[in-house]
Design a protein around this motif. Structure first.
Motif, short mmCIF file in Angstrom:
data_model
loop_
_atom_site.label_atom_id
_atom_site.label_comp_id
_atom_site.label_asym_id
_atom_site.label_seq_id
_atom_site.Cartn_x
_atom_site.Cartn_y
_atom_site.Cartn_z
N THR B 67 0.84 -1.20 0.00
CA THR B 67 0.00 0.00 0.00
C THR B 67 0.87 1.24 0.00
OG1 THR B 67 -0.05 0.08 2.39
CG2 THR B 67 -1.80 -1.15 1.31
N VAL B 68 0.24 2.35 -0.36
CA VAL B 68 0.91 3.64 -0.28
C VAL B 68 -0.13 4.67 0.16
CG1 VAL B 68 0.55 4.02 -2.75
CG2 VAL B 68 2.27 5.35 -1.56
N SER B 111 -6.27 1.19 -14.00
CA SER B 111 -5.13 0.51 -14.60
C SER B 111 -3.97 1.49 -14.75
CB SER B 111 -5.51 -0.05 -15.96
OG SER B 111 -5.62 1.02 -16.87
N ARG B 112 -2.77 0.97 -15.10
CA ARG B 112 -1.62 1.87 -15.17
C ARG B 112 -1.77 2.89 -16.28
NH1 ARG B 112 3.23 -0.03 -14.72
NH2 ARG B 112 4.15 1.47 -16.13
N GLN B 189 -8.58 12.16 -11.43
CA GLN B 189 -7.66 13.29 -11.40
C GLN B 189 -6.57 13.08 -10.36
OE1 GLN B 189 -10.70 16.23 -10.93
NE2 GLN B 189 -10.61 16.87 -13.07
N PHE B 190 -6.97 12.46 -9.24
CA PHE B 190 -6.00 12.11 -8.21
C PHE B 190 -4.95 11.14 -8.78
CE2 PHE B 190 -4.98 8.72 -5.16
CZ PHE B 190 -4.26 9.44 -4.21
N PHE B 191 -5.42 10.20 -9.60
CA PHE B 191 -4.49 9.23 -10.21
C PHE B 191 -3.48 9.95 -11.11
CE2 PHE B 191 -3.21 6.49 -13.71
CZ PHE B 191 -2.72 5.40 -13.02
N GLU B 192 -4.01 10.86 -11.96
CA GLU B 192 -3.11 11.57 -12.88
C GLU B 192 -2.08 12.39 -12.11
OE1 GLU B 192 -2.81 11.20 -16.06
OE2 GLU B 192 -4.50 9.80 -16.16
N ALA B 193 -2.54 13.03 -11.01
CA ALA B 193 -1.64 13.91 -10.26
C ALA B 193 -0.56 13.12 -9.53
CB ALA B 193 -2.46 14.75 -9.27
N ASN B 194 -0.87 11.89 -9.15
CA ASN B 194 0.07 11.12 -8.33
C ASN B 194 0.55 9.85 -9.01
OD1 ASN B 194 -0.18 12.62 -5.59
ND2 ASN B 194 -2.29 12.26 -6.25
N ALA B 196 3.14 8.82 -10.69
CA ALA B 196 4.49 8.28 -10.49
C ALA B 196 4.58 7.52 -9.17
CB ALA B 196 5.50 9.41 -10.54
N VAL B 197 4.04 8.12 -8.10
CA VAL B 197 4.13 7.47 -6.80
C VAL B 197 3.24 6.23 -6.76
CG1 VAL B 197 3.96 7.85 -4.32
CG2 VAL B 197 4.48 9.77 -5.83
N LEU B 198 2.02 6.37 -7.29
CA LEU B 198 1.09 5.25 -7.25
C LEU B 198 1.65 4.04 -7.98
CD1 LEU B 198 -2.34 7.01 -7.83
CD2 LEU B 198 -1.63 5.79 -5.78
N LEU B 199 2.29 4.28 -9.10
CA LEU B 199 2.81 3.18 -9.90
C LEU B 199 4.21 2.76 -9.44
CD1 LEU B 199 1.59 4.22 -13.44
CD2 LEU B 199 0.55 2.62 -11.84
N ASP B 200 4.67 3.37 -8.33
CA ASP B 200 5.98 3.02 -7.76
C ASP B 200 7.11 3.26 -8.75
OD1 ASP B 200 7.66 2.27 -5.79
OD2 ASP B 200 7.33 0.11 -5.97
N GLU B 201 7.02 4.35 -9.48
CA GLU B 201 8.05 4.65 -10.48
C GLU B 201 8.70 6.00 -10.19
OE1 GLU B 201 5.79 4.26 -13.99
OE2 GLU B 201 6.04 2.08 -14.08
N ALA B 202 8.52 6.47 -8.95
CA ALA B 202 9.03 7.80 -8.60
C ALA B 202 10.53 7.89 -8.79
CB ALA B 202 8.66 8.14 -7.16
N GLY B 203 11.23 6.82 -8.46
CA GLY B 203 12.69 6.84 -8.58
C GLY B 203 13.18 6.22 -9.87
#
Lengths: 226, 206
Positions: B67-68, B111-112, B189-194, B196-203
């Motif tokens: 979870t995040v 979905s992603r 809209q929350f998904f679009e805004a976040n 990178a973090v949601l998909l665990d691709e921030a780094g």
């Protein structure tokens, strides 16, 4: 002896019925009886609590000082309800999802405190147990009757979703009384509950009066005894 | 009788109340210990079941543990990630709309690519017979969200038909579907805004 048990049974189920005669517990009654199944579930849960609370109160009745009896009863009843709530949640989770909301309402069911105060605190354990059971079944009867009337008039079915409450074996109870029924929303909403209850109460009065007229002599004796 | 005398003493009454409170608390504490693990397991099974309803397909990770938590306009959102071979394929989270009688809590799977996999209402108090058509048991309406995203329909069409959008309202109940549509749109809209973090691709890619 048998006569006494017969009287307790008759009082609980009909003559002194929690709803139809004492007019108690109307809040949970009107809140949950949008279907007969909900009524049955609430009735059975209340019966279990009523039976246990009557047994416990009756068995400790000599120890309790009259001055502090009400807080003691309330703590006992609240504990019992919480225990029922926790065990249903843990071991009958499907049932809990149907009834969960209503179980907490049992605490505020004045009929339970009423029976502890007016019957269990003055009578022996077997008598109190029978009284609790019969009062509970009488309450269940009222809940199912009101729920049934509202469900038939409101959505045209009877005992819908009974299998969620009693298990798949009881799916046969689920009947559609009126096929393609469009629904009569008023009966499902709280005002319909008040109306249906009013008509049921009136029907019981009429029935009781007819019966009294038919057997006037017998009824007169019964009234004196009561 | 001795007990009768005793019963009228203040000290007896106080200790009676005290011991009743002690005994009942002990019973409750014991019951809580005995039922705690079972209740937790049952609730997790419930949660998992409601999450998998909006997650078609199979995933190979432990959904409830991956979870995040992210801040959003309505407070914190707890999102569950569904992965295949370490890759986040979809996320599930709750959104809340405000209908005719209070909060409508929905769970939505995205979905992603940002497409809706499904939406389910898990808690509401809308009028029976009118507003409760948002439940899948009563009507198919809630299934109309599947496959939609912020480009289809276009963002200004994310509304009920009465407001110029594409989603049906119900006869006699507009407020309820309007609230659900708004909540789902906010969730996307929350998904679009976040993303990178949601998909665990921030780094960057793993």
């Amino acid at each position: 002896m048998n006569e006494k048990y017969g009287r307790i049974t008759r009082e609980g189920l009909w003559d002194n019925n929690v709803v139809f005669a004492q007019m108690l517990a109307l809040c949970p009654l009107l809140a949950v009886t949008s279907t007969a199944t909900n009524g049955l579930g609430m009735g059975l849960a209340s019966t279990a609590v009523l039976l246990l609370s009557n047994i416990i109160v009756s068995s400790v009745r000599h120890l309790i000082s009259p001055e502090v009896r009400i807080p003691v009863y309330i703590v006992l009843i609240a504990t019992l309800v919480t225990l029922v709530d926790m065990s249903l949640n843990a071991w009958a989770h499907e049932l809990y999802k149907v009834l969960g909301l209503f179980i907490a309402l049992i605490v505020v069911n004045c009929a339970i405190l009423g029976r502890a105060e007016s019957f269990a605190s003055k009578n022996s354990v077997p008598d109190a147990a029978l009284d609790g059971l019969m009062m509970g079944l009488g309450f269940t009867l009222a809940l199912v009757a009101l729920g049934g009337v509202r469900e038939i008039l409101g959505s045209g079915t009877l005992f819908a979703n009974a299998h969620l409450l009693l298990g798949p074996a009881f799916a046969f109870l689920e009947t559609t009384i009126v096929p393609d029924y469009k629904g009569f929303l008023l009966m499902i909403l709280p005002p319909g509950g008040f109306m249906a209850l009013g008509f049921l109460l009136a029907a019981k009065r009429v029935f009781d009066r007819r019966r009294a007229e038919r057997a006037e002599a017998v009824a007169a004796v019964a009234v004196q005894e009561a | 009788m001795k007990l009768d005398e005793l019963r009228s003493k203040l000290g007896y009454q106080a200790s009676l109340l005290g011991s009743v409170a002690l005994l009942t608390s002990a019973a409750l504490a014991f019951a809580s210990l005995a039922t705690g693990p079972d209740i937790k397991a049952a609730e997790e099974a419930d949660l998992k079941q409601s999450l998998t309803q909006v997650l078609p397909g199979s995933y190979d990770n432990e959904l409830l543990k991956d979870t995040v938590t992210l801040p959003s306009a309505e407070g914190e959102v707890l999102a569950y990630r569904a992965r295949r071979a370490g890759h986040v394929e979809a996320v599930v989270y709750r959104v809340t709309g405000y209908g005719y009688s209070g909060a409508i809590v929905c769970v939505m799977g995205v979905s992603r690519e940002g497409k809706l996999l499904g939406v389910r209402v898990i808690k509401h108090a809308e009028t029976p017979g009118l507003g409760d058509k948002i439940e899948p048991a009563k009507a198919d309406w809630i299934h109309s969200f599947a496959g939609k995203w912020l480009g289809e329909p276009p963002i200004d069409k994310w509304a009920v038909k009465k407001d110029g959008g594409v989603f049906d309202q119900f006869a006699g109940a507009t407020i309820t579907p309007r609230a659900v549509v708004k909540a789902v749109k906010g969730g996307l809209q929350f998904f679009e805004a976040n993303k990178a973090v949601l998909l665990d691709e921030a780094g960057g890619e793993k």
